[in-house]
Design a protein around this motif. Sequence first.
Motif, mmCIF file in Angstrom:
data_model
loop_
_atom_site.group_PDB
_atom_site.id
_atom_site.type_symbol
_atom_site.label_atom_id
_atom_site.label_comp_id
_atom_site.label_asym_id
_atom_site.label_seq_id
_atom_site.Cartn_x
_atom_site.Cartn_y
_atom_site.Cartn_z
ATOM 1 N N GLY A 234 46.224 49.266 28.294
ATOM 2 C CA GLY A 234 44.672 48.738 28.949
ATOM 3 C C GLY A 234 43.701 49.571 30.091
ATOM 4 N N GLY A 235 42.822 48.477 30.083
ATOM 5 C CA GLY A 235 41.979 48.540 31.035
ATOM 6 C C GLY A 235 40.893 47.634 31.415
ATOM 7 N N THR A 236 40.381 47.547 32.279
ATOM 8 C CA THR A 236 39.321 46.060 32.981
ATOM 9 C C THR A 236 38.857 47.250 33.910
ATOM 10 O OG1 THR A 236 41.166 44.725 32.621
ATOM 11 C CG2 THR A 236 39.427 43.875 34.304
ATOM 12 N N TYR A 237 37.119 46.544 33.651
ATOM 13 C CA TYR A 237 35.535 46.966 34.686
ATOM 14 C C TYR A 237 35.306 45.762 35.061
ATOM 15 C CZ TYR A 237 32.283 49.713 36.426
ATOM 16 O OH TYR A 237 31.030 50.394 37.460
ATOM 17 N N GLY A 238 35.024 45.544 36.337
ATOM 18 C CA GLY A 238 34.592 44.573 36.802
ATOM 19 C C GLY A 238 33.580 45.013 37.578
ATOM 20 N N PHE A 239 31.691 44.628 36.935
ATOM 21 C CA PHE A 239 30.628 44.812 37.576
ATOM 22 C C PHE A 239 30.404 43.961 39.026
ATOM 23 C CE2 PHE A 239 30.696 45.628 32.856
ATOM 24 C CZ PHE A 239 29.270 46.522 32.379
ATOM 25 N N SER A 240 29.477 45.060 39.176
ATOM 26 C CA SER A 240 29.314 44.293 40.632
ATOM 27 C C SER A 240 27.949 42.820 40.519
ATOM 28 C CB SER A 240 28.381 46.154 41.637
ATOM 29 O OG SER A 240 27.456 46.166 40.600
ATOM 30 N N ASN A 241 27.679 43.455 39.297
ATOM 31 C CA ASN A 241 25.933 42.332 38.706
ATOM 32 C C ASN A 241 25.220 42.438 40.332
ATOM 33 O OD1 ASN A 241 27.264 41.670 36.876
ATOM 34 N ND2 ASN A 241 27.713 39.417 37.279
ATOM 35 N N SER A 242 24.663 44.070 40.193
ATOM 36 C CA SER A 242 23.780 43.821 41.373
ATOM 37 C C SER A 242 22.962 45.051 41.119
ATOM 38 C CB SER A 242 24.045 43.960 43.355
ATOM 39 O OG SER A 242 24.114 44.961 43.720
ATOM 40 N N SER A 243 21.392 45.588 41.985
ATOM 41 C CA SER A 243 21.286 46.641 42.039
ATOM 42 C C SER A 243 21.303 47.925 42.324
ATOM 43 C CB SER A 243 19.904 46.222 42.399
ATOM 44 O OG SER A 243 19.635 46.557 43.710
ATOM 45 N N LYS A 244 22.734 47.567 43.430
ATOM 46 C CA LYS A 244 24.075 48.894 44.415
ATOM 47 C C LYS A 244 24.682 48.599 43.468
ATOM 48 C CE LYS A 244 21.352 47.699 48.686
ATOM 49 N NZ LYS A 244 22.217 47.726 50.194
ATOM 50 N N PHE A 245 24.901 49.824 42.205
ATOM 51 C CA PHE A 245 26.222 49.192 41.216
ATOM 52 C C PHE A 245 27.065 49.677 41.850
ATOM 53 C CE2 PHE A 245 28.417 52.033 37.767
ATOM 54 C CZ PHE A 245 27.920 50.808 36.747
ATOM 55 N N ALA A 246 27.909 50.544 42.856
ATOM 56 C CA ALA A 246 29.116 51.353 43.178
ATOM 57 C C ALA A 246 29.471 49.604 44.058
ATOM 58 C CB ALA A 246 28.956 51.978 43.962
ATOM 59 N N ASN A 247 28.623 48.905 44.793
ATOM 60 C CA ASN A 247 29.552 47.646 45.327
ATOM 61 C C ASN A 247 30.046 46.993 45.113
ATOM 62 O OD1 ASN A 247 27.946 49.475 47.938
ATOM 63 N ND2 ASN A 247 26.407 48.065 47.825
ATOM 64 N N ASN A 248 30.787 46.303 44.934
ATOM 65 C CA ASN A 248 31.163 44.568 44.879
ATOM 66 C C ASN A 248 31.627 45.661 43.180
ATOM 67 O OD1 ASN A 248 32.250 42.700 44.854
ATOM 68 N ND2 ASN A 248 30.251 41.290 44.624
ATOM 69 N N ARG A 249 32.192 46.412 43.043
ATOM 70 C CA ARG A 249 32.864 46.472 41.533
ATOM 71 C C ARG A 249 33.743 46.392 41.273
ATOM 72 N NH1 ARG A 249 30.571 52.005 39.301
ATOM 73 N NH2 ARG A 249 31.776 53.778 41.119
ATOM 74 N N SER A 250 34.665 46.556 40.672
ATOM 75 C CA SER A 250 36.232 46.897 40.474
ATOM 76 C C SER A 250 36.519 47.381 39.110
ATOM 77 C CB SER A 250 37.029 45.609 40.528
ATOM 78 O OG SER A 250 36.704 44.948 39.607
ATOM 79 N N TYR A 251 37.993 48.435 38.965
ATOM 80 C CA TYR A 251 38.095 48.713 37.368
ATOM 81 C C TYR A 251 39.786 49.530 38.141
ATOM 82 C CZ TYR A 251 36.976 53.070 40.184
ATOM 83 O OH TYR A 251 36.709 54.132 41.145
ATOM 84 N N SER A 252 40.616 49.034 36.806
ATOM 85 C CA SER A 252 41.862 49.079 36.595
ATOM 86 C C SER A 252 41.845 49.427 34.954
ATOM 87 C CB SER A 252 42.453 47.798 36.898
ATOM 88 O OG SER A 252 42.353 47.356 35.597
ATOM 89 N N PHE A 253 43.291 50.839 34.833
ATOM 90 C CA PHE A 253 44.135 50.427 33.938
ATOM 91 C C PHE A 253 45.594 50.743 34.143
ATOM 92 C CE2 PHE A 253 42.795 53.708 36.742
ATOM 93 C CZ PHE A 253 43.708 54.679 36.064
ATOM 94 N N GLY A 254 46.137 50.692 33.156
ATOM 95 C CA GLY A 254 47.756 50.963 33.087
ATOM 96 C C GLY A 254 48.271 50.493 31.695
ATOM 97 N N ALA A 255 49.396 50.852 31.909
ATOM 98 C CA ALA A 255 50.275 50.759 30.591
ATOM 99 C C ALA A 255 51.356 50.902 29.782
ATOM 100 C CB ALA A 255 50.093 52.921 29.949
ATOM 101 N N GLY A 256 52.210 50.585 29.813
ATOM 102 C CA GLY A 256 53.597 49.872 29.573
ATOM 103 C C GLY A 256 53.796 50.381 28.173
ATOM 104 N N TYR A 257 55.888 50.259 28.345
ATOM 105 C CA TYR A 257 56.647 50.586 26.889
ATOM 106 C C TYR A 257 57.618 49.280 26.808
ATOM 107 C CZ TYR A 257 59.637 53.276 24.222
ATOM 108 O OH TYR A 257 60.654 53.100 23.081
ATOM 109 N N GLU A 258 57.765 49.325 26.303
ATOM 110 C CA GLU A 258 59.144 47.590 25.292
ATOM 111 C C GLU A 258 60.227 48.847 24.866
ATOM 112 O OE1 GLU A 258 58.758 44.181 25.540
ATOM 113 O OE2 GLU A 258 56.447 43.719 26.597
ATOM 114 N N ASN A 259 61.080 49.011 24.789
ATOM 115 C CA ASN A 259 62.413 48.728 23.986
ATOM 116 C C ASN A 259 63.411 48.624 22.954
ATOM 117 O OD1 ASN A 259 63.234 49.919 21.280
ATOM 118 N ND2 ASN A 259 63.531 51.957 22.485
ATOM 119 N N ALA A 260 64.122 47.489 22.984
ATOM 120 C CA ALA A 260 65.124 46.796 23.089
ATOM 121 C C ALA A 260 65.661 45.784 24.584
ATOM 122 C CB ALA A 260 66.740 47.527 23.104
ATOM 123 N N GLY A 261 65.680 46.205 25.278
ATOM 124 C CA GLY A 261 66.477 45.385 26.634
ATOM 125 C C GLY A 261 65.515 46.320 27.219
#
Length: 370
Positions: free
Chosen positions: A170-197
């Motif tokens: 999965g991943g997440t992107y947080g918009f700056s909601n500003s005309s200065k697009f790169a300021n105050n924005r955020s993003y993340s991504f990750g992955a996981g695996y499960e099998n038995a224990g």
Amino acid sequence: MKKILIATAVAASFASVAQAQSSVTLYGTLDAGITYTSNVDGHAQWALGSGSVDENRFGLRGVEDLGGGLKTIFTLEQGFNLNNGSQAIGGRMFSRQAFVGLSSQAGTVTLGRQYDAMQDFVAPLTATGSWGGTNFAHYGNLDQLSENSAVAFNNSIKFTSANYAGFSFGGTYGFSNSSKFANNRSYSFGAGYENAGLRIGAGYAQENSPFGNTTGVMTALQADGTPFLVSAHRERQFGVGASYAFGPAIVGLAWTQARLDNVPGTTGSSHTNNYEANARYNLTPALGLGIAYTYTNGAIEDDHFHANQVGLQGDYALSKRTDIYAQGVYQLTSAPHGAFVAAMIDNGDAGGISSSRRQAVASVGMRHRF
């Protein structure tokens, strides 16, 4: 008369179907206890604390079945301090989460204020993100694994995949909601695996000017007036972890790194590396014991330091929803060349930065989930 009875029966049947396909759930956690914290302003502190294990919260969670495997989902969740009734973060009605989205067999897309991939994939493999809670957070909670009102992404769109033979991402992107697009924005991504224990997870998160500060210089202050570790032009968190459950026991290992760029007084970056080992064992179905050790090394404003932290917890379930707990965490910092880096254990709303390089926290409390 027959027509009226038939119409009533049909309407009632449709209402039953609609009710079965849609639901709204009120839920929450109430956690309070008596807490001892050493070395706060040079003195020991006794307090009626709130959230030594879990931040207090209440929320609404809803789902509507749209048919064909498609569902509308939403969550509204507020964090608060149980001992005085105040908001976890002033001015935020739903400080923890507030989102709406669509879920299908392929995955889920949501929009609003929500947690990132580090919370989803790495935190559950640590003590602070599972059984240990707030007190077991790594130094300063700079990797933001202690789930609380301060770490959710604003203005974010999030995708979480379905489970494919134990693998998810999965991943997440947080918009700056500003005309200065790169300021105050955020993003993340990750992955996981499960099998038995076995459970494995990895994640990355980045926030640009997370406090709305676009100059690259910190302006916010901590409670004691010091500026470090509060705001930065860029914050990044990396992490990987694994756990294995067998019988009544579960053991885990995790590594995380937090980096803060453009800290005042230096052209470099502050960073911490956290290495954690944790274990939990259920002596009986009701009584569980946990232990976690974290070694942290890093640099704050070019001052290198080390921190050792160990925590113990005993938890007894009075019912499926109510438990009582006793836990203690001890932290010791050290730095070369006589430098001083204060110890600080995350302690809900009853904590404080140590006046020395040592700090201990002990809590006895009660937790109820509804």
